[in-house]
Scaffold this motif. Structure first.
Motif, PDB file in Angstrom:
ATOM      1  N   PRO A 156       0.830  -1.233   0.011  1.00 48.31           N
ATOM      2  CA  PRO A 156      -0.184  -0.004   0.040  1.00 48.31           C
ATOM      3  C   PRO A 156       0.894   1.245   0.030  1.00 48.31           C
ATOM      4  CG  PRO A 156       0.064  -0.953   2.142  1.00 48.31           C
ATOM      5  CD  PRO A 156       0.847  -1.913   1.184  1.00 48.31           C
ATOM      6  N   SER A 157       0.426   2.155  -0.887  1.00 49.58           N
ATOM      7  CA  SER A 157       1.424   3.650  -0.870  1.00 49.58           C
ATOM      8  C   SER A 157       1.494   4.129   0.367  1.00 49.58           C
ATOM      9  CB  SER A 157       0.720   4.305  -1.843  1.00 49.58           C
ATOM     10  OG  SER A 157      -0.533   4.972  -1.583  1.00 49.58           O
ATOM     11  N   SER A 158       0.511   4.225   1.319  1.00 50.56           N
ATOM     12  CA  SER A 158       0.606   4.981   2.574  1.00 50.56           C
ATOM     13  C   SER A 158       1.381   4.277   3.409  1.00 50.56           C
ATOM     14  CB  SER A 158      -1.112   4.927   3.271  1.00 50.56           C
ATOM     15  OG  SER A 158      -1.092   3.461   3.571  1.00 50.56           O
ATOM     16  N   LEU A 159       1.807   2.906   3.429  1.00 48.72           N
ATOM     17  CA  LEU A 159       2.820   2.444   4.363  1.00 48.72           C
ATOM     18  C   LEU A 159       4.078   2.172   3.451  1.00 48.72           C
ATOM     19  CD1 LEU A 159       0.686  -0.589   6.072  1.00 48.72           C
ATOM     20  CD2 LEU A 159       1.240   1.780   6.852  1.00 48.72           C
ATOM     21  N   VAL A 160       4.188   2.169   2.157  1.00 46.66           N
ATOM     22  CA  VAL A 160       5.310   1.943   1.471  1.00 46.66           C
ATOM     23  C   VAL A 160       5.466   3.150   0.280  1.00 46.66           C
ATOM     24  CG1 VAL A 160       6.776   0.312   0.015  1.00 46.66           C
ATOM     25  CG2 VAL A 160       5.098  -0.546   1.694  1.00 46.66           C
ATOM     26  N   PRO A 161       5.640   4.250   0.817  1.00 49.13           N
ATOM     27  CA  PRO A 161       6.012   5.337  -0.286  1.00 49.13           C
ATOM     28  C   PRO A 161       7.054   5.200  -1.118  1.00 49.13           C
ATOM     29  CG  PRO A 161       6.617   6.091   1.961  1.00 49.13           C
ATOM     30  CD  PRO A 161       6.018   4.701   2.096  1.00 49.13           C
ATOM     31  N   PRO A 162       7.420   5.830  -2.127  1.00 47.03           N
ATOM     32  CA  PRO A 162       8.378   5.540  -3.071  1.00 47.03           C
ATOM     33  C   PRO A 162       9.744   5.068  -2.550  1.00 47.03           C
ATOM     34  CG  PRO A 162       7.206   7.171  -4.070  1.00 47.03           C
ATOM     35  CD  PRO A 162       6.664   7.066  -2.530  1.00 47.03           C
ATOM     36  N   LYS A 163      10.398   5.946  -1.533  1.00 44.31           N
ATOM     37  CA  LYS A 163      11.651   5.784  -0.960  1.00 44.31           C
ATOM     38  C   LYS A 163      11.597   4.330  -0.321  1.00 44.31           C
ATOM     39  CE  LYS A 163      15.877   6.723   0.139  1.00 44.31           C
ATOM     40  NZ  LYS A 163      16.193   5.146   1.040  1.00 44.31           N
ATOM     41  N   ARG A 164      10.519   4.037   0.278  1.00 44.03           N
ATOM     42  CA  ARG A 164      10.603   2.524   0.932  1.00 44.03           C
ATOM     43  C   ARG A 164      10.268   1.719  -0.347  1.00 44.03           C
ATOM     44  NH1 ARG A 164       7.235   0.497   5.455  1.00 44.03           N
ATOM     45  NH2 ARG A 164       8.852  -1.065   5.196  1.00 44.03           N
ATOM     46  N   LEU A 165       9.408   1.880  -1.340  1.00 38.74           N
ATOM     47  CA  LEU A 165       9.412   1.037  -2.286  1.00 38.74           C
ATOM     48  C   LEU A 165      10.603   0.697  -2.885  1.00 38.74           C
ATOM     49  CD1 LEU A 165       7.383  -0.584  -4.111  1.00 38.74           C
ATOM     50  CD2 LEU A 165       7.030   1.733  -5.475  1.00 38.74           C
ATOM     51  N   ALA A 166      11.406   1.486  -3.269  1.00 33.40           N
ATOM     52  CA  ALA A 166      12.887   1.101  -3.942  1.00 33.40           C
ATOM     53  C   ALA A 166      13.672   0.243  -2.895  1.00 33.40           C
ATOM     54  CB  ALA A 166      13.521   2.635  -4.099  1.00 33.40           C
ATOM     55  N   ASP A 167      13.663   0.427  -1.611  1.00 26.59           N
ATOM     56  CA  ASP A 167      14.379  -0.192  -1.007  1.00 26.59           C
ATOM     57  C   ASP A 167      13.786  -1.559  -0.724  1.00 26.59           C
ATOM     58  OD1 ASP A 167      16.035   1.615  -0.228  1.00 26.59           O
ATOM     59  OD2 ASP A 167      15.064   2.403   1.652  1.00 26.59           O
ATOM     60  N   GLY A 168      12.488  -1.816  -0.739  1.00 26.25           N
ATOM     61  CA  GLY A 168      11.829  -2.975  -0.656  1.00 26.25           C
ATOM     62  C   GLY A 168      11.866  -3.773  -2.039  1.00 26.25           C
TER      63      GLY A 168
END
Length: 309
Positions: free
Chosen positions: A194-206
């Motif tokens: 979900p975008s609220s818990l995984v914004p783009p910066k966290r998405l890249a790391d994930g």
């Protein structure tokens, strides 16, 4: 760490449906089907007051639509025994001609889970239960005989599983923590964030973590689909941050998510009255822009050194 080769298959777009009984659930699902969206995710929140049962709603949606695929996004595993869930999902897939996928979650809202008879688990135990559930479900869908799994959280013993689904159902894991993403990389067909818990910066790391876990398990990271739940608002009055702004902002941000972050599946979780704008204006523009940018990247990579790209 070098990012793994990203999937470049066709993008998929859909809607994430909150199962509020006061909302026009069936009409929204039929609109999504009519607008040409690929997926309809049903949020599974059985402990919330006045919500529809997710599998029952999925079955109803499949009966009144013709092409859209449906999945729980994601099933509340602590209240859905995996063998029973596997049979329900396979039955819907068979009856719909192969239009069902499966999203699984380790569990949240533990007070609600306990109120409905489920057990509260710590983070490590919830991840282990999720991993065992994936094993149980895949065993149930197999054509093997003498099935047996005795795990820490689930026991499953039967002479024969089934019914087998009509097609190879993808299992998506709705996880956000580092160890949950590791699990998705090892065992899942898709990761749903979900975008609220995984914004783009966290998405890249994930994404990097997902790739590494898949590679360590001997899997091709490109085989794991990457899904993103778009928790925002289409607002013509101006930008108010990520996924909160006019259509042109959404087109730019979704294109960047696809090209720059490797996201291949998007579920719109905004206001239902803006679904038409998302499906008929934003989605085609994103598809077109992603095709252009990918084609440009391929052309640039294929140019000889010193040759204009």
């Amino acid at each position: 760490m070098t990012p793994a080769r990203r999937r470049r298959g066709p993008l998929r777009f859909g809607v994430s449906l909150a199962p509020d009984m006061a909302a026009p659930l069936i009409r929204t699902a039929q609109d999504a089907d009519r607008f040409g969206l690929d997926l309809l995710g049903v949020r599974d929140q059985p402990y919330r007051r006045d919500t529809a049962d997710a599998p029952a709603l999925m079955a109803a949606v499949l009966a009144v639509t013709s092409r859209i695929r449906v999945l729980p996004a994601v099933a509340c595993l602590p209240l859905r025994p995996p063998a029973v869930l596997a049979k329900a999902i396979a039955t819907m897939d068979r009856l719909s001609g192969g239009r069902v996928e499966l999203g699984l979650g380790a569990g949240t809202a533990w007070d609600g889970v306990e109120a409905y008879g489920g057990g509260r688990l710590g983070a490590a135990a919830a991840r282990r239960a999720l991993e065992e559930a994936v094993q149980v479900i895949r065993l149930h869908w197999s054509d093997q005989n003498g099935l047996r799994l005795h795990g820490d959280h689930y026991r499953f013993t039967t002479v024969q599983g089934g019914p087998a689904p009509a097609h190879q159902i993808g299992i998506w894991l709705g996880v956000t923590g580092p160890r949950g993403i590791d699990l998705a990389g090892r065992v899942a067909d898709g990761w749903l964030a979900p975008s609220s818990l995984v914004p783009p910066k966290r998405l890249a790391d994930g994404q990097l973590r997902l790739d590494a876990a898949a590679a360590a398990a001997g899997r091709d990271p490109a085989d794991i689909r990457r899904g993103y739940v778009l928790e925002g608002a289409i607002d013509g009055q101006g930008s108010r941050g990520f996924l909160h702004g006019p259509s042109r902002q959404w087109i730019y941000e979704l294109t960047e998510l696809a090209v720059g972050h490797g996201v291949d599946t998007f579920l719109y979780a905004g206001a239902p009255e803006q679904l038409a704008e998302f499906a008929l204006e934003i989605v085609p523009a994103v598809r077109e822009q992603v095709t252009k940018e990918r084609s440009g990247a391929v052309s640039a990579q294929g140019a000889a050194p010193g040759t204009p790209g």
